[in-house]
Write a protein that holds these residues in place. Structure first.
Motif, mmCIF file in Angstrom:
data_model
loop_
_atom_site.group_PDB
_atom_site.id
_atom_site.type_symbol
_atom_site.label_atom_id
_atom_site.label_comp_id
_atom_site.label_asym_id
_atom_site.label_seq_id
_atom_site.Cartn_x
_atom_site.Cartn_y
_atom_site.Cartn_z
ATOM 1 N N ARG A 47 0.836 -1.211 0.000
ATOM 2 C CA ARG A 47 0.000 0.000 0.000
ATOM 3 C C ARG A 47 0.868 1.258 0.000
ATOM 4 N N GLU A 48 1.937 1.215 0.825
ATOM 5 C CA GLU A 48 2.832 2.379 0.864
ATOM 6 C C GLU A 48 3.520 2.599 -0.480
ATOM 7 N N ASP A 49 3.969 1.507 -1.103
ATOM 8 C CA ASP A 49 4.589 1.627 -2.427
ATOM 9 C C ASP A 49 3.598 2.190 -3.440
ATOM 10 N N ALA A 50 2.362 1.705 -3.353
ATOM 11 C CA ALA A 50 1.337 2.187 -4.290
ATOM 12 C C ALA A 50 1.063 3.669 -4.073
ATOM 13 N N GLU A 51 1.035 4.076 -2.806
ATOM 14 C CA GLU A 51 0.810 5.495 -2.516
ATOM 15 C C GLU A 51 1.961 6.349 -3.035
ATOM 16 N N ARG A 52 3.212 5.900 -2.837
ATOM 17 C CA ARG A 52 4.357 6.657 -3.336
ATOM 18 C C ARG A 52 4.326 6.757 -4.857
ATOM 19 N N GLU A 53 3.984 5.617 -5.492
ATOM 20 C CA GLU A 53 3.909 5.651 -6.950
ATOM 21 C C GLU A 53 2.803 6.604 -7.415
ATOM 22 N N ARG A 54 1.683 6.625 -6.702
ATOM 23 C CA ARG A 54 0.581 7.519 -7.081
ATOM 24 C C ARG A 54 0.973 8.974 -6.875
ATOM 25 N N ASP A 55 1.631 9.231 -5.707
ATOM 26 C CA ASP A 55 2.065 10.607 -5.445
ATOM 27 C C ASP A 55 3.083 11.070 -6.495
ATOM 28 N N ALA A 56 4.013 10.170 -6.855
ATOM 29 C CA ALA A 56 5.016 10.524 -7.870
ATOM 30 C C ALA A 56 4.351 10.785 -9.211
ATOM 31 N N ALA A 57 3.372 9.970 -9.548
ATOM 32 C CA ALA A 57 2.662 10.143 -10.817
ATOM 33 C C ALA A 57 1.898 11.456 -10.824
ATOM 34 N N GLU A 58 1.236 11.772 -9.690
ATOM 35 C CA GLU A 58 0.497 13.030 -9.625
ATOM 36 C C GLU A 58 1.448 14.215 -9.693
ATOM 37 N N ALA A 59 2.613 14.126 -9.000
ATOM 38 C CA ALA A 59 3.590 15.216 -9.035
ATOM 39 C C ALA A 59 4.131 15.403 -10.447
ATOM 40 N N ALA A 60 4.394 14.268 -11.116
ATOM 41 C CA ALA A 60 4.896 14.358 -12.494
ATOM 42 C C ALA A 60 3.861 14.978 -13.405
ATOM 43 N N ALA A 61 2.607 14.621 -13.220
ATOM 44 C CA ALA A 61 1.548 15.192 -14.053
ATOM 45 C C ALA A 61 1.401 16.687 -13.806
ATOM 46 N N ALA A 62 1.515 17.084 -12.529
ATOM 47 C CA ALA A 62 1.402 18.501 -12.213
ATOM 48 C C ALA A 62 2.558 19.287 -12.806
ATOM 49 N N GLU A 63 3.769 18.723 -12.722
ATOM 50 C CA GLU A 63 4.935 19.392 -13.286
ATOM 51 C C GLU A 63 4.806 19.515 -14.803
ATOM 52 N N ALA A 64 4.310 18.483 -15.445
ATOM 53 C CA ALA A 64 4.127 18.532 -16.893
ATOM 54 C C ALA A 64 3.104 19.586 -17.275
ATOM 55 N N LYS A 65 2.056 19.706 -16.489
ATOM 56 C CA LYS A 65 1.024 20.696 -16.769
ATOM 57 C C LYS A 65 1.570 22.108 -16.590
ATOM 58 N N ARG A 66 2.367 22.294 -15.501
ATOM 59 C CA ARG A 66 2.932 23.634 -15.257
ATOM 60 C C ARG A 66 3.886 24.036 -16.371
ATOM 61 N N THR A 67 4.736 23.104 -16.819
ATOM 62 C CA THR A 67 5.681 23.395 -17.895
ATOM 63 C C THR A 67 4.964 23.722 -19.186
ATOM 64 N N SER A 68 3.924 22.981 -19.474
ATOM 65 C CA SER A 68 3.156 23.218 -20.699
ATOM 66 C C SER A 68 2.504 24.594 -20.679
ATOM 67 N N SER A 69 2.013 24.989 -19.527
ATOM 68 C CA SER A 69 1.364 26.302 -19.416
ATOM 69 C C SER A 69 2.382 27.416 -19.588
ATOM 70 N N TRP A 70 3.572 27.284 -19.100
ATOM 71 C CA TRP A 70 4.616 28.317 -19.217
ATOM 72 C C TRP A 70 5.001 28.529 -20.672
ATOM 73 N N TRP A 71 5.128 27.429 -21.449
ATOM 74 C CA TRP A 71 5.493 27.544 -22.857
ATOM 75 C C TRP A 71 4.398 28.249 -23.656
ATOM 76 N N ARG A 72 3.172 28.008 -23.265
ATOM 77 C CA ARG A 72 2.079 28.657 -24.006
ATOM 78 C C ARG A 72 2.063 30.154 -23.740
ATOM 79 N N ARG A 73 2.432 30.621 -22.524
ATOM 80 C CA ARG A 73 2.429 32.062 -22.207
ATOM 81 C C ARG A 73 3.580 32.781 -22.924
ATOM 82 N N THR A 74 4.709 32.083 -23.086
ATOM 83 C CA THR A 74 5.845 32.727 -23.740
ATOM 84 C C THR A 74 5.703 32.682 -25.248
#
Length: 259
Positions: free
Chosen positions: A232-259
């Protein structure tokens, strides 16, 4: 007594052709096999019961005395009392024979703790009754006494051996069950327990602990609970990492669109 002793001696004779060594070896065998090389077992069919062929004793009063001339005949009540007295005399004679012949009819107990069954294969079955009982009630009635036992029985009951081989099988089974139960309790007493939940180890887990150089001291259930928790702990870490990666990808994509 002489006749009973002679009969017992005859029953112990070896069969024709039996060697001395083989015959003596057979005598030491337990149960019915002790009779395999005896003469009587070769001449007569099996009785279907344990022990030697039985003997029946019928006690009767002595010859009637001639009434002296001039003696008044007995009244019906006197005849009844005399018959009762004569019968008690016959019963006393039967008890005397029973006491004197104990070595012949005695059945020794089988060996073993908690075993009360007796080895009737080595005993001479002797049943007794009186002629008055035989005449008045018939041979099928409960008029027979087995020497060494109390009470009156039918002939079949008197010849049966309820405390013989059948009881031995029951008591052996009970003794074996008691032995297994003692071993189980002793094993449980020495069985290691889980250091976390205090549950006793299964046989498989105990064997694993004995083979291991180092052991965590946990039972299988606690081990599984730990494994599930780690999963369960491994699954939670993997989920948190996946969510963090998705958030980072979204933030990067938004920055490129503004520039």
């Amino acid at each position: 007594m002489e006749k009973l002793t002679s009969y017992r001696t005859w029953c112990e004779l070896p069969a024709k052709g039996a060697t001395k060594a083989a015959f003596e070896k057979a005598l030491d065998r337990a149960g019915a096999r002790t009779h395999e090389l005896r003469l009587w077992s070769a001449l007569y069919p099996s009785t279907g019961r344990e022990g030697l062929p039985p003997v029946a004793l019928i006690f009767e009063a002595g010859r009637k005395r001639t009434r002296r001339p001039g003696t008044a005949p007995l009244t019906p009540q006197e005849k009844k009392e005399k018959a009762k007295t004569d019968h008690q005399r016959l019963l006393r004679r039967a008890r005397a024979v029973e006491a004197a012949s104990e070595d012949l009819w005695y059945a020794p107990p089988y060996r073993g703790e908690g075993i009360t069954a007796r080895d009737y294969h080595r005993a001479l079955p002797i049943v007794a009754t009186t002629l008055p009982l035989l005449r008045t009630r018939g041979a099928d009635a409960a008029i027979w006494r087995r020497l060494g036992r109390r009470g009156w029985h039918t002939l079949s009951q008197a010849l049966d051996n309820p405390h013989g081989d059948q009881l031995l099988e029951v008591e052996w089974a009970a003794a074996e069950q008691a032995r297994r139960e003692r071993e189980r309790k002793e094993r449980e007493r020495h069985c290691p327990a889980c250091r976390r939940c205090s549950a006793k180890f299964t046989d498989e887990r105990w064997a694993e602990k004995e083979r291991a150089w180092r052991d965590d001291g946990l039972c299988a259930d606690c081990r599984q609970a730990d494994a599930d928790q780690r999963a369960r702990e491994d699954a939670e870490r993997e989920r948190d990492a996946a969510e963090a990666a998705a958030a980072e990808a979204k933030r990067t994509s938004s920055w490129w669109r503004r520039t």
